[in-house]
Design a protein around this motif. Structure first.
Motif, mmCIF file in Angstrom:
data_model
loop_
_atom_site.group_PDB
_atom_site.id
_atom_site.type_symbol
_atom_site.label_atom_id
_atom_site.label_comp_id
_atom_site.label_asym_id
_atom_site.label_seq_id
_atom_site.Cartn_x
_atom_site.Cartn_y
_atom_site.Cartn_z
ATOM 1 N N THR A 50 0.835 -1.203 0.000
ATOM 2 C CA THR A 50 0.000 0.000 0.000
ATOM 3 C C THR A 50 0.866 1.248 0.000
ATOM 4 N N TYR A 51 1.888 1.282 0.835
ATOM 5 C CA TYR A 51 2.789 2.433 0.903
ATOM 6 C C TYR A 51 3.431 2.694 -0.459
ATOM 7 N N VAL A 52 3.951 1.658 -1.088
ATOM 8 C CA VAL A 52 4.625 1.816 -2.381
ATOM 9 C C VAL A 52 3.644 2.291 -3.443
ATOM 10 N N ARG A 53 2.430 1.767 -3.436
ATOM 11 C CA ARG A 53 1.414 2.195 -4.418
ATOM 12 C C ARG A 53 1.081 3.676 -4.278
ATOM 13 N N GLU A 54 1.145 4.211 -3.067
ATOM 14 C CA GLU A 54 0.757 5.599 -2.808
ATOM 15 C C GLU A 54 1.863 6.607 -3.136
ATOM 16 N N GLN A 55 3.073 6.137 -3.395
ATOM 17 C CA GLN A 55 4.183 7.054 -3.667
ATOM 18 C C GLN A 55 4.103 7.582 -5.097
ATOM 19 N N PRO A 56 4.494 8.842 -5.299
ATOM 20 C CA PRO A 56 4.439 9.409 -6.650
ATOM 21 C C PRO A 56 5.468 8.754 -7.580
ATOM 22 N N ALA B 180 12.668 -2.004 0.197
ATOM 23 C CA ALA B 180 12.858 -0.740 -0.505
ATOM 24 C C ALA B 180 12.037 -0.842 -1.783
ATOM 25 N N TYR B 181 11.924 0.281 -2.486
ATOM 26 C CA TYR B 181 11.170 0.244 -3.735
ATOM 27 C C TYR B 181 11.834 1.132 -4.759
ATOM 28 N N THR B 182 11.423 0.921 -5.995
ATOM 29 C CA THR B 182 11.881 1.737 -7.103
ATOM 30 C C THR B 182 10.828 1.658 -8.202
ATOM 31 N N TYR B 183 11.016 2.454 -9.223
ATOM 32 C CA TYR B 183 10.110 2.466 -10.369
ATOM 33 C C TYR B 183 10.968 2.172 -11.588
ATOM 34 N N VAL B 184 10.836 0.950 -12.123
ATOM 35 C CA VAL B 184 11.694 0.490 -13.211
ATOM 36 C C VAL B 184 10.832 -0.023 -14.362
ATOM 37 N N ASN B 185 11.194 0.355 -15.578
ATOM 38 C CA ASN B 185 10.464 -0.093 -16.769
ATOM 39 C C ASN B 185 8.965 0.162 -16.632
ATOM 40 N N GLU B 186 8.637 1.336 -16.083
ATOM 41 C CA GLU B 186 7.250 1.778 -15.896
ATOM 42 C C GLU B 186 6.451 0.883 -14.947
ATOM 43 N N ARG B 187 7.138 0.281 -13.978
ATOM 44 C CA ARG B 187 6.474 -0.565 -12.982
ATOM 45 C C ARG B 187 7.061 -0.291 -11.603
ATOM 46 N N ARG B 188 6.189 -0.299 -10.609
ATOM 47 C CA ARG B 188 6.647 -0.181 -9.220
ATOM 48 C C ARG B 188 7.186 -1.550 -8.792
ATOM 49 N N VAL C 153 14.278 -8.656 -6.445
ATOM 50 C CA VAL C 153 12.896 -8.228 -6.594
ATOM 51 C C VAL C 153 12.007 -9.137 -5.758
ATOM 52 N N VAL C 154 11.217 -8.524 -4.886
ATOM 53 C CA VAL C 154 10.299 -9.249 -4.016
ATOM 54 C C VAL C 154 8.898 -9.255 -4.590
ATOM 55 N N GLN C 155 8.492 -8.131 -5.179
ATOM 56 C CA GLN C 155 7.172 -8.047 -5.792
ATOM 57 C C GLN C 155 7.162 -6.945 -6.842
ATOM 58 N N VAL C 156 6.451 -7.215 -7.929
ATOM 59 C CA VAL C 156 6.233 -6.219 -8.977
ATOM 60 C C VAL C 156 4.774 -5.823 -8.902
ATOM 61 N N ILE C 157 4.516 -4.518 -8.800
ATOM 62 C CA ILE C 157 3.158 -4.025 -8.685
ATOM 63 C C ILE C 157 2.744 -3.432 -10.025
ATOM 64 N N ASP C 158 1.663 -3.956 -10.564
ATOM 65 C CA ASP C 158 1.173 -3.455 -11.864
ATOM 66 C C ASP C 158 0.163 -2.369 -11.673
ATOM 67 N N ILE D 178 9.060 -3.714 -5.527
ATOM 68 C CA ILE D 178 9.514 -3.818 -4.131
ATOM 69 C C ILE D 178 10.720 -4.753 -4.126
ATOM 70 N N VAL D 179 11.766 -4.329 -3.400
ATOM 71 C CA VAL D 179 13.067 -4.979 -3.486
ATOM 72 C C VAL D 179 13.634 -5.233 -2.090
ATOM 73 N N ASP D 180 14.419 -6.287 -1.954
ATOM 74 C CA ASP D 180 15.234 -6.497 -0.752
ATOM 75 C C ASP D 180 16.456 -5.593 -0.920
ATOM 76 N N PRO D 181 16.604 -4.556 -0.075
ATOM 77 C CA PRO D 181 17.697 -3.600 -0.286
ATOM 78 C C PRO D 181 19.094 -4.184 -0.069
ATOM 79 N N ASN D 182 19.192 -5.290 0.626
ATOM 80 C CA ASN D 182 20.503 -5.900 0.861
ATOM 81 C C ASN D 182 21.027 -6.637 -0.367
ATOM 82 N N THR D 183 20.123 -7.252 -1.118
ATOM 83 C CA THR D 183 20.535 -8.071 -2.256
ATOM 84 C C THR D 183 20.054 -7.537 -3.597
ATOM 85 N N TYR D 184 19.203 -6.498 -3.569
ATOM 86 C CA TYR D 184 18.580 -5.940 -4.770
ATOM 87 C C TYR D 184 17.649 -6.949 -5.448
#
Length: 130
Positions: free
Chosen positions: A67-73, A107-115, A125-130, A117-123
């Motif tokens: 929810t937090y990641v979805r709400e970020q600009p 942690a999160y990022t916006y890559v290839n037009e997708r949000r 990908v934990v979940q891709v939000i469409d 969620i990432v494990d910041p220690n290993t980079y």
């Protein structure tokens, strides 16, 4: 002797399941079955360990993190990577991650037009939000 090894492996998996999350247990059980078919009792033990590790790698984050990641600009500067973003695979270390304040294990990022969620220690990908 073979039955004793199988019983010990099953007991170990049951004990692990009591403290593990659902996908870890599923991974361990699936790995144990596959290992038993391919390599007998020793294959079951090894398969269970490998399956548990794989299951743990893809546990989804809590709903509050999603929810937090979805709400970020969406950032003004798009980030593009040459390969497909896939759960369980790492992003390049050059991708800038933003920590989730209430859950520092994510942690999160916006890559290839997708949000993402990432494990910041290993980079990883934990979940891709469409």
């Amino acid at each position: 002797m073979r039955k004793l090894v199988l019983i010990a492996a099953a007991a170990g998996l049951a004990a692990t399941g009591a403290i593990a999350q659902e996908s870890t247990v599923s991974g361990a059980a699936g790995g144990a079955v596959t290992g038993a078919i391919v390599g007998g009792p020793i294959g079951a033990a090894v398969g269970g360990i490998v399956g548990a590790a794989a299951g743990t790698a893809i546990d989804p984050p809590p709903e509050r993190v999603v929810t937090y990641v979805r709400e970020q600009p969406v950032p003004a500067q798009p980030v593009v990577v040459e390969r497909e973003v896939v759960v369980g695979q790492p992003l390049p270390q050059t991708v800038v991650l933003t920590p989730v304040p209430e859950a520092p294990e994510y942690a999160y990022t916006y890559v290839n037009e997708r949000r993402v969620i990432v494990d910041p220690n290993t980079y990883t990908v934990v979940q891709v939000i469409d």
